[in-house]
Design an enzyme around this catalytic site. Structure first.
Site, PDB file in Angstrom:
ATOM      1  N   SER A   1      -5.733 -27.145  54.754  1.00 22.74           N
ATOM      2  CA  SER A   1      -6.410 -28.457  54.641  1.00 22.74           C
ATOM      3  C   SER A   1      -5.631 -29.460  53.825  1.00 22.74           C
ATOM      4  O   SER A   1      -5.324 -29.217  52.654  1.00 22.74           O
ATOM      5  CB  SER A   1      -7.761 -28.305  53.942  1.00 22.74           C
ATOM      6  OG  SER A   1      -8.625 -27.548  54.701  1.00 22.74           O
TER       7      SER A   1
ATOM      8  N   HIS B   1      -6.919 -31.357  60.163  1.00 24.91           N
ATOM      9  CA  HIS B   1      -6.062 -30.328  60.755  1.00 24.91           C
ATOM     10  C   HIS B   1      -5.508 -30.855  62.077  1.00 24.91           C
ATOM     11  O   HIS B   1      -6.227 -30.972  63.051  1.00 24.91           O
ATOM     12  CB  HIS B   1      -6.853 -29.057  61.052  1.00 24.91           C
ATOM     13  CG  HIS B   1      -7.207 -28.278  59.845  1.00 24.91           C
ATOM     14  ND1 HIS B   1      -6.427 -27.250  59.382  1.00 24.91           N
ATOM     15  CD2 HIS B   1      -8.233 -28.375  59.001  1.00 24.91           C
ATOM     16  CE1 HIS B   1      -6.982 -26.743  58.299  1.00 24.91           C
ATOM     17  NE2 HIS B   1      -8.085 -27.416  58.046  1.00 24.91           N
TER      18      HIS B   1
ATOM     19  N   HIS C   1      -9.882 -21.630  62.679  1.00 26.04           N
ATOM     20  CA  HIS C   1     -10.821 -20.949  61.788  1.00 26.04           C
ATOM     21  C   HIS C   1     -11.912 -20.279  62.599  1.00 26.04           C
ATOM     22  O   HIS C   1     -12.305 -20.791  63.656  1.00 26.04           O
ATOM     23  CB  HIS C   1     -11.489 -21.956  60.844  1.00 26.04           C
ATOM     24  CG  HIS C   1     -10.530 -22.788  60.060  1.00 26.04           C
ATOM     25  ND1 HIS C   1      -9.972 -23.945  60.562  1.00 26.04           N
ATOM     26  CD2 HIS C   1     -10.029 -22.625  58.814  1.00 26.04           C
ATOM     27  CE1 HIS C   1      -9.157 -24.458  59.653  1.00 26.04           C
ATOM     28  NE2 HIS C   1      -9.173 -23.680  58.582  1.00 26.04           N
TER      29      HIS C   1
ATOM     30  N   TYR D   1     -14.946 -20.339  61.740  1.00 28.10           N
ATOM     31  CA  TYR D   1     -16.136 -21.216  61.750  1.00 28.10           C
ATOM     32  C   TYR D   1     -16.118 -22.229  62.888  1.00 28.10           C
ATOM     33  O   TYR D   1     -17.142 -22.812  63.225  1.00 28.10           O
ATOM     34  CB  TYR D   1     -16.340 -21.926  60.402  1.00 28.10           C
ATOM     35  CG  TYR D   1     -15.262 -22.898  59.980  1.00 28.10           C
ATOM     36  CD1 TYR D   1     -15.072 -24.105  60.632  1.00 28.10           C
ATOM     37  CD2 TYR D   1     -14.438 -22.597  58.903  1.00 28.10           C
ATOM     38  CE1 TYR D   1     -14.090 -24.991  60.231  1.00 28.10           C
ATOM     39  CE2 TYR D   1     -13.451 -23.472  58.496  1.00 28.10           C
ATOM     40  CZ  TYR D   1     -13.278 -24.667  59.166  1.00 28.10           C
ATOM     41  OH  TYR D   1     -12.296 -25.516  58.771  1.00 28.10           O
ATOM     42  N   GLU D   2     -14.954 -22.457  63.484  1.00 24.74           N
ATOM     43  CA  GLU D   2     -14.899 -23.363  64.626  1.00 24.74           C
ATOM     44  C   GLU D   2     -15.463 -22.707  65.885  1.00 24.74           C
ATOM     45  O   GLU D   2     -15.649 -23.382  66.899  1.00 24.74           O
ATOM     46  CB  GLU D   2     -13.450 -23.785  64.888  1.00 24.74           C
ATOM     47  CG  GLU D   2     -12.872 -24.667  63.797  1.00 24.74           C
ATOM     48  CD  GLU D   2     -11.378 -24.915  64.001  1.00 24.74           C
ATOM     49  OE1 GLU D   2     -11.029 -25.882  64.672  1.00 24.74           O
ATOM     50  OE2 GLU D   2     -10.566 -24.116  63.489  1.00 24.74           O
TER      51      GLU D   2
ATOM     52  N   ALA E   1      -6.410 -24.337  51.097  1.00 18.19           N
ATOM     53  CA  ALA E   1      -7.211 -24.931  50.032  1.00 18.19           C
ATOM     54  C   ALA E   1      -8.293 -23.906  49.708  1.00 18.19           C
ATOM     55  O   ALA E   1      -8.820 -23.260  50.616  1.00 18.19           O
ATOM     56  CB  ALA E   1      -7.833 -26.223  50.522  1.00 18.19           C
TER      57      ALA E   1
ATOM     58  N   MET F   1     -12.087 -20.172  53.565  1.00 18.41           N
ATOM     59  CA  MET F   1     -12.548 -19.857  54.921  1.00 18.41           C
ATOM     60  C   MET F   1     -11.402 -19.590  55.889  1.00 18.41           C
ATOM     61  O   MET F   1     -11.575 -19.728  57.099  1.00 18.41           O
ATOM     62  CB  MET F   1     -13.395 -21.016  55.449  1.00 18.41           C
ATOM     63  CG  MET F   1     -14.564 -21.397  54.560  1.00 18.41           C
ATOM     64  SD  MET F   1     -15.357 -22.887  55.175  1.00 18.41           S
ATOM     65  CE  MET F   1     -16.368 -23.349  53.749  1.00 18.41           C
ATOM     66  N   SER F   2     -10.246 -19.243  55.365  1.00 17.59           N
ATOM     67  CA  SER F   2      -9.089 -19.077  56.271  1.00 17.59           C
ATOM     68  C   SER F   2      -8.196 -17.941  55.775  1.00 17.59           C
ATOM     69  O   SER F   2      -8.615 -17.107  54.982  1.00 17.59           O
ATOM     70  CB  SER F   2      -8.291 -20.379  56.305  1.00 17.59           C
ATOM     71  OG  SER F   2      -7.699 -20.636  55.049  1.00 17.59           O
TER      72      SER F   2
ATOM     73  N   ASN G   1     -11.257 -27.261  44.206  1.00 20.18           N
ATOM     74  CA  ASN G   1     -12.571 -27.447  43.537  1.00 20.18           C
ATOM     75  C   ASN G   1     -12.923 -26.134  42.853  1.00 20.18           C
ATOM     76  O   ASN G   1     -12.391 -25.086  43.211  1.00 20.18           O
ATOM     77  CB  ASN G   1     -13.647 -27.762  44.589  1.00 20.18           C
ATOM     78  CG  ASN G   1     -13.736 -26.684  45.668  1.00 20.18           C
ATOM     79  OD1 ASN G   1     -12.884 -26.617  46.568  1.00 20.18           O
ATOM     80  ND2 ASN G   1     -14.728 -25.839  45.559  1.00 20.18           N
TER      81      ASN G   1
ATOM     82  N   HIS H   1     -16.288 -31.584  51.620  1.00 20.17           N
ATOM     83  CA  HIS H   1     -14.971 -31.533  52.271  1.00 20.17           C
ATOM     84  C   HIS H   1     -14.120 -32.730  51.821  1.00 20.17           C
ATOM     85  O   HIS H   1     -12.903 -32.605  51.667  1.00 20.17           O
ATOM     86  CB  HIS H   1     -15.153 -31.539  53.802  1.00 20.17           C
ATOM     87  CG  HIS H   1     -13.874 -31.350  54.572  1.00 20.17           C
ATOM     88  ND1 HIS H   1     -13.076 -30.229  54.430  1.00 20.17           N
ATOM     89  CD2 HIS H   1     -13.244 -32.137  55.485  1.00 20.17           C
ATOM     90  CE1 HIS H   1     -12.013 -30.337  55.216  1.00 20.17           C
ATOM     91  NE2 HIS H   1     -12.093 -31.486  55.874  1.00 20.17           N
TER      92      HIS H   1
HETATM   93  N1  HPA Z   1     -15.334 -22.424  49.344  1.00 21.32           N
HETATM   94  C1  HPA Z   1     -14.835 -22.085  50.551  1.00 21.32           C
HETATM   95  N2  HPA Z   1     -13.773 -22.659  51.093  1.00 21.32           N
HETATM   96  C2  HPA Z   1     -13.167 -23.624  50.380  1.00 21.32           C
HETATM   97  C3  HPA Z   1     -13.621 -24.024  49.117  1.00 21.32           C
HETATM   98  C4  HPA Z   1     -14.769 -23.389  48.573  1.00 21.32           C
HETATM   99  O1  HPA Z   1     -15.242 -23.684  47.457  1.00 21.32           O
HETATM  100  N3  HPA Z   1     -12.776 -25.007  48.681  1.00 21.32           N
HETATM  101  C5  HPA Z   1     -11.850 -25.174  49.653  1.00 21.32           C
HETATM  102  N4  HPA Z   1     -12.072 -24.353  50.679  1.00 21.32           N
END
Ligand code: HPA
Length: 267
Positions: free
Chosen positions: A29, A60, A82, A84-85, A112, A206-207, A230, A242
């Site tokens: 990301s 992306h 991903h 989730y897609e 990320a 998530m990746s 974060n 996001h």
């Molecule tokens: N959780 C899941 N995926 C992420 C996060 C998170 O806090 N930050 C960036 N990708």
């Protein structure tokens, strides 16, 4: 993974790019800008490559780029897939098999991630030391195994190359962490993060894990870097978005690029 499909994609790419890449690079990301640093770049849209999946997440882009990056022949995925897609984990890792077939033996993956460890701060770049896949209940290798690619039961006792990590740490001051894979797309709850902390996870995202499992299946050497965008849910008293993830990834751009440069020197 179907060998014929991988071969068809690979032959299409080889015809266009004219180089044998040494290093495969997957950018997460907001980090796709690194692909713009590639010299003598030849870019292919995912949608033009036979059997390739197509990326749908904002931030992306869907391009495969070949050329030279900081002196190494690379093939870069600008934009990844991903679960989730809606993709199967085996579809998510299709490009990793194509990279191997193109000649890649070394693999650098970035993402990320949310920081679970209190040692981390947003903006940190962290070496991924190990991963936890367990709670996703998904594995990209599920289904028939083609021994041409790798063994039915691949070893995962050192998913990231220790020697590369040590070499990189000699040159850059980096912390290490264990990355836990969640399916997303919702961010985690504070209770989930508390549980992940107890399980030994330092980073959440998530990746990456499907691709790392595939790369190990293929016998590739792997280095992984997370950008902490974060603190994970419940660690601080702020909601997650996001937009914030993308904003911090954007702020860290310069530092991240410098670390990727050194990483490409040591692998
Ligand atoms: N959780 C899941 N995926 C992420 C996060 C998170 O806090 N930050 C960036 N990708």
């Amino acid at each position: 993974m179907e060998y014929e499909k991988v071969k068809e994609a690979t032959e299409f790419i080889i015809d266009v790019i004219n180089i044998k890449p040494q290093v495969g690079l997957i950018l997460g990301s907001g980090l796709g800008f690194m692909a713009d640093e590639v010299k003598n770049a030849i870019a292919l849209d995912y949608k033009d490559i036979p059997n390739f999946p197509i990326s749908t997440t904002p931030g992306h882009e869907g391009k495969l780029i070949a050329g030279k990056l900081f002196g190494k022949s690379v093939v870069v995925m600008k934009g990844r897939f991903h679960v989730y897609e809606g993709y199967d984990p085996s579809t998510v890792v299709f490009p990793v098999y194509v990279m191997k077939e193109l000649g890649v033996e070394r693999f650098l993956i970035t993402n990320a991630a949310g920081g679970i460890s209190r040692d981390f701060n947003p903006g940190d770049v962290v070496l991924i030391r190990d991963f936890i896949s367990l709670l996703s209940f998904k594995n990209p290798l599920r289904g028939p195994n083609d021994e041409k690619f790798g063994p039915r039961f691949p070893d995962m006792s050192e998913p990231f190359d220790r020697e590369w990590m040590e070499r990189l740490k000699e040159k850059v001051n980096l912390k290490e962490g264990v990355y836990i894979w969640t399916l997303g797309p919702s961010y985690e709850t504070p209770s989930e993060i508390k549980a992940f902390d107890k399980l030994g996870a330092d980073l959440v995202g998530m990746s990456t894990v499907p691709e790392i499992i595939a790369a190990n299946h293929l016998g590739l050497k792997v280095l992984g870097l997370s950008c902490v965008t974060n603190m994970a849910a419940g660690i601080l008293d702020t909601p997650l978005s996001h937009e914030d993830v993308m904003r911090v990834a954007d702020m860290v751009k310069g530092k991240f690029a410098r670390i990727v440069k050194v990483a490409l020197e040591v692998i």
